[in-house]
Design an enzyme around this catalytic site. Structure first.
Site, PDB file in Angstrom:
ATOM      1  N   LYS A  48       0.848  -1.198   0.000  1.00  0.00           N
ATOM      2  CA  LYS A  48       0.000   0.000   0.000  1.00  0.00           C
ATOM      3  C   LYS A  48       0.878   1.240   0.000  1.00  0.00           C
ATOM      4  O   LYS A  48       1.463   1.614   1.017  1.00  0.00           O
ATOM      5  CB  LYS A  48      -0.926   0.050   1.213  1.00  0.00           C
ATOM      6  CG  LYS A  48      -1.981   1.149   1.000  1.00  0.00           C
ATOM      7  CD  LYS A  48      -2.515   1.754   2.259  1.00  0.00           C
ATOM      8  CE  LYS A  48      -1.688   2.856   2.844  1.00  0.00           C
ATOM      9  NZ  LYS A  48      -1.608   4.097   2.052  1.00  0.00           N
ATOM     10  N   SER A  60       5.318   8.136   9.840  1.00  0.00           N
ATOM     11  CA  SER A  60       5.369   8.943  11.064  1.00  0.00           C
ATOM     12  C   SER A  60       5.440   8.059  12.309  1.00  0.00           C
ATOM     13  O   SER A  60       5.041   6.891  12.294  1.00  0.00           O
ATOM     14  CB  SER A  60       4.126   9.830  11.133  1.00  0.00           C
ATOM     15  OG  SER A  60       2.978   9.019  11.237  1.00  0.00           O
ATOM     16  N   GLY A  90       3.550   4.579  13.287  1.00  0.00           N
ATOM     17  CA  GLY A  90       4.410   3.443  13.659  1.00  0.00           C
ATOM     18  C   GLY A  90       3.952   2.801  14.970  1.00  0.00           C
ATOM     19  O   GLY A  90       3.947   1.575  15.106  1.00  0.00           O
ATOM     20  N   GLU A 104      10.633   2.349  10.177  1.00  0.00           N
ATOM     21  CA  GLU A 104      11.529   3.496  10.020  1.00  0.00           C
ATOM     22  C   GLU A 104      10.691   4.735  10.260  1.00  0.00           C
ATOM     23  O   GLU A 104       9.826   5.054   9.446  1.00  0.00           O
ATOM     24  CB  GLU A 104      12.122   3.540   8.604  1.00  0.00           C
ATOM     25  CG  GLU A 104      13.176   2.499   8.335  1.00  0.00           C
ATOM     26  CD  GLU A 104      14.321   2.522   9.316  1.00  0.00           C
ATOM     27  OE1 GLU A 104      14.599   3.591   9.896  1.00  0.00           O
ATOM     28  OE2 GLU A 104      14.914   1.461   9.522  1.00  0.00           O
ATOM     29  N   CYS A 159      13.538  12.039   5.962  1.00  0.00           N
ATOM     30  CA  CYS A 159      13.647  11.604   7.376  1.00  0.00           C
ATOM     31  C   CYS A 159      15.003  11.982   7.926  1.00  0.00           C
ATOM     32  O   CYS A 159      15.182  12.069   9.138  1.00  0.00           O
ATOM     33  CB  CYS A 159      13.384  10.120   7.555  1.00  0.00           C
ATOM     34  SG  CYS A 159      13.155   9.185   6.083  1.00  0.00           S
ATOM     35  N   GLU A 198       9.843  16.652  15.291  1.00  0.00           N
ATOM     36  CA  GLU A 198      10.065  16.588  13.850  1.00  0.00           C
ATOM     37  C   GLU A 198       9.052  17.503  13.154  1.00  0.00           C
ATOM     38  O   GLU A 198       7.846  17.373  13.358  1.00  0.00           O
ATOM     39  CB  GLU A 198       9.892  15.152  13.348  1.00  0.00           C
ATOM     40  CG  GLU A 198      10.284  15.024  11.890  1.00  0.00           C
ATOM     41  CD  GLU A 198      10.213  13.587  11.383  1.00  0.00           C
ATOM     42  OE1 GLU A 198       9.188  12.933  11.630  1.00  0.00           O
ATOM     43  OE2 GLU A 198      11.172  13.147  10.729  1.00  0.00           O
TER      44      GLU A 198
HETATM   45  P1  ADP Z   1       2.945  10.873   6.689  1.00  0.00           P
HETATM   46  O1  ADP Z   1       1.645  11.016   5.956  1.00  0.00           O
HETATM   47  O2  ADP Z   1       3.268  11.986   7.610  1.00  0.00           O
HETATM   48  O3  ADP Z   1       4.061  10.380   5.839  1.00  0.00           O
HETATM   49  P2  ADP Z   1       1.875   8.532   7.896  1.00  0.00           P
HETATM   50  O4  ADP Z   1       2.571   7.693   8.895  1.00  0.00           O
HETATM   51  O5  ADP Z   1       0.510   9.031   8.229  1.00  0.00           O
HETATM   52  O6  ADP Z   1       2.861   9.692   7.686  1.00  0.00           O
HETATM   53  O7  ADP Z   1       1.789   7.801   6.497  1.00  0.00           O
HETATM   54  C1  ADP Z   1       2.707   6.868   6.006  1.00  0.00           C
HETATM   55  C2  ADP Z   1       1.945   5.700   5.419  1.00  0.00           C
HETATM   56  O8  ADP Z   1       1.191   5.066   6.442  1.00  0.00           O
HETATM   57  C3  ADP Z   1       0.944   6.086   4.343  1.00  0.00           C
HETATM   58  O9  ADP Z   1       0.945   5.094   3.348  1.00  0.00           O
HETATM   59  C4  ADP Z   1      -0.378   6.083   5.107  1.00  0.00           C
HETATM   60  O10 ADP Z   1      -1.529   5.866   4.304  1.00  0.00           O
HETATM   61  C5  ADP Z   1      -0.165   4.927   6.043  1.00  0.00           C
HETATM   62  N1  ADP Z   1      -1.008   4.939   7.251  1.00  0.00           N
HETATM   63  C6  ADP Z   1      -1.565   6.003   7.876  1.00  0.00           C
HETATM   64  N2  ADP Z   1      -2.244   5.604   8.976  1.00  0.00           N
HETATM   65  C7  ADP Z   1      -2.110   4.255   9.056  1.00  0.00           C
HETATM   66  C8  ADP Z   1      -2.561   3.256   9.980  1.00  0.00           C
HETATM   67  N3  ADP Z   1      -3.278   3.567  11.045  1.00  0.00           N
HETATM   68  N4  ADP Z   1      -2.209   1.978   9.744  1.00  0.00           N
HETATM   69  C9  ADP Z   1      -1.446   1.643   8.686  1.00  0.00           C
HETATM   70  N5  ADP Z   1      -0.999   2.531   7.783  1.00  0.00           N
HETATM   71  C10 ADP Z   1      -1.325   3.828   7.952  1.00  0.00           C
END
Ligand code: ADP
Length: 500
Positions: free
Chosen positions: A177, A230, A234, A251, A285, A386
């Site tokens: 994804k 983020s 994580g 990461e 990052c 950050e």
């Molecule tokens: P940013 O948008 O600041 O890079 P995110 O951590 O929100 O940070 O997004 C990184 C990835 O994680 C994206 O592909 C996002 O769709 C996905 N993501 C966001 N929330 C979730 C979640 N609760 N579980 C799994 N994946 C998620």
């Protein structure tokens, strides 16, 4: 530039399909709001189908000899070389960073495909002596199974390649994804892998937002989740994966630091600071969001960094004279802007920037001026959190020891650097900076794919992307004992007698 809007589908079990409920989302150019593409918003049901397809393909893929899996990655690298320029241009439109940097992003994916392709003929284990006679002891690697790969938007093809290439070479199948802001380049990576001969079902791609990612994390038949993004997400992923004891590789954030010692070559240091703090509009990052400067050179460095920041030209990343593209989206722009008040409340001095850039066409995009804060208290929020934008905090210190202490005083531990001509201090810094990456006389960015990438403390959970370290994420170790003595021998119990 006008780009035709394309509508794309998920890729599940070798078929291009819409999401189960027909939902979609749009992808726009962050520099001007132009609509670029429409993607499916995938449901839990789509994720379930993708996981089933990955599981169904697993046995065939794991049993393909690894050198042949490697040949597919080599072929993909070659296709990517041919398309490098087109991919870079498409990435600039989708993500915003300037062409030189999007070319670098594609190159990183090429490098990773070649590197992991080569692992197809290595994937080394160990052969060690057995303590018993006529017995062999060795270790080998098994694929983990179905890998859920969830990626962010800041390196739209490089980071997906960091996840997919090692996962595939190790014999795993994948449900991928990509980030909702940059699905186009992720799609291109998968298209290229398919053209290179990847069998159906080995990689399945579901587009969507957080809930789609969460459905992957919570699916009982996913064995490993590999994530870059983020810190908040994580943590959610770690909790979501805990129920089934899934393997999780993270990461996360960084609050990276450049130390400028009093003896530093200031030309180098200033160039390194500007590139590391403002490159990719600070959305790496490893971006240098803190600069810890010896008091004897503080004023000079601050003056020169501000001067360089003020000369940077903001614009569309496809234009030749642009130094700085937009940030990725409105949410990110608002977050960056919110740190203006936070910095002021903490008593820091705004030396330049601190606001949106809205001149002319810039008003249509998410542009933020390169921002430098001076006299920042190391405990201030702008020195601890950050920001992920073109913002850096200058901190004054009186000694090398203080610089190291300030540098380490954060909850993150990704990248650090020091500018100094003193070889002893350089070695002390290499030992004492508690980060996953340290540079000497360079900025905090510019990792190469043949070494481990990742960080200590809140930057992750101990795993690493890239290099041979990545292989430990995507494999389970298996120890093998082969007894050719014709007896049942008991380790640690049998007493061995040897003739004198
Ligand atoms: P940013 O948008 O600041 O890079 P995110 O951590 O929100 O940070 O997004 C990184 C990835 O994680 C994206 O592909 C996002 O769709 C996905 N993501 C966001 N929330 C979730 C979640 N609760 N579980 C799994 N994946 C998620």
């Amino acid at each position: 530039m006008t780009v035709a809007t394309a509508t794309y589908q998920n890729y599940i079990g070798g078929e291009w399909v819409d999401s189960s409920d027909g939902g979609t989302f749009e992808v726009k150019d962050p520099a001007n709001g132009e609509l670029l593409a429409v993607f499916p918003e995938s449901t839990k049901e789509d994720v379930d189908r993708a996981v089933k397809a990955a599981r169904a393909a697993f046995d065939k893929w794991r049993l393909m000899p690894a050198p042949h899996r490697g040949e597919i990655l080599f072929k993909a690298a070659e296709i990517m070389i041919e398309r490098k320029e087109d991919l870079a241009r498409e990435m600039t439109r989708e993500m915003g960073k300037v062409l030189a940097e999007t070319r670098g992003d594609v190159q990183e994916a090429i490098d990773m495909l070649y590197y992991m392709g080569g692992e197809g003929r290595r994937l080394f284990g160990e052969v060690v002596p057995s303590e018993l006679p006529d017995k062999m002891a060795l270790s080998t690697r098994l694929p983990v199974g179905v890998v859920g790969a969830i990626t962010p938007w800041n390196f739209p093809i490089a980071i997906p390649s960091w996840k997919l290439a090692p996962a595939l070479i190790c014999g795993n199948t994948v449900v991928f994804k990509p980030a909702e802001d940059t699905p186009i380049l992720s799609l291109r990576l998968v298209e290229i892998l398919l053209e290179a001969g990847l069998p159906k079902g080995v990689v399945n791609m579901v587009f969507g937002h957080g809930p789609t990612g969460a459905a992957i994390v919570e699916h009982p038949d996913v064995d490993l989740v590999t994530f870059t993004g983020s810190t908040d997400t994580g943590k959610k992923i770690t909790k979501g994966a805990a129920e089934d004891l899934k393997r999780v590789s993270l990461e996360l954030g960084g609050k990276n630091v450049i130390i400028v010692h009093e003896d530093a070559d200031l030309d180098l240091a200033v160039e390194g600071i500007v590139w590391s703090a403002f490159g990719t509009s600070g959305q790496r990052c490893t971006a240098a969001s803190r600069v810890v400067i010896h008091e004897k050179v503080y004023d000079e460095v601050a003056r020169r960094v501000v001067e360089a920041a003020e000369q940077m030209k903001l614009g569309h990343g496809l234009e030749d004279d642009t130094d700085l593209g937009p940030v990725i989206n409105q949410r990110q722009l608002d977050k960056i802007a919110s740190f203006r008040e936070i910095g002021e409340a903490d008593g820091a001095t705004l030396l330049t920037g601190g606001e949106r850039a809205t001149d002319g066409d810039l008003a249509d995009g998410f542009f933020y001026k390169p921002t430098v804060w001076g006299d920042v208290n190391p405990k201030a929020r702008i020195a601890q959190e950050e920001i992920f934008g073109p913002v850096t905090a200058l901190i004054k210190v009186g000694s090398f020891e203080e610089a190291i202490a300030v540098a380490n005083d954060t909850s993150y531990g990704l990248s650090s650097s020091i500018f100094t001509k003193d070889v002893n201090l350089a070695f002390k810094a290499m030992r004492d900076l508690y980060t996953g990456i340290t540079y000497i006389n360079a900025g905090t960015t510019g990792a190469e794919i043949q070494l481990p990438f990742g960080g200590t403390k809140g930057t992750g959970n101990g795993h690493r992307d890239a290099g041979t370290a990545a292989l430990d994420v995507y494999t389970e170790w298996k120890a093998l004992y082969i007894d050719f003595s014709g007896k049942i021998q008991k380790a640690q119990i049998d007493e061995l007698k040897f003739d004198a």
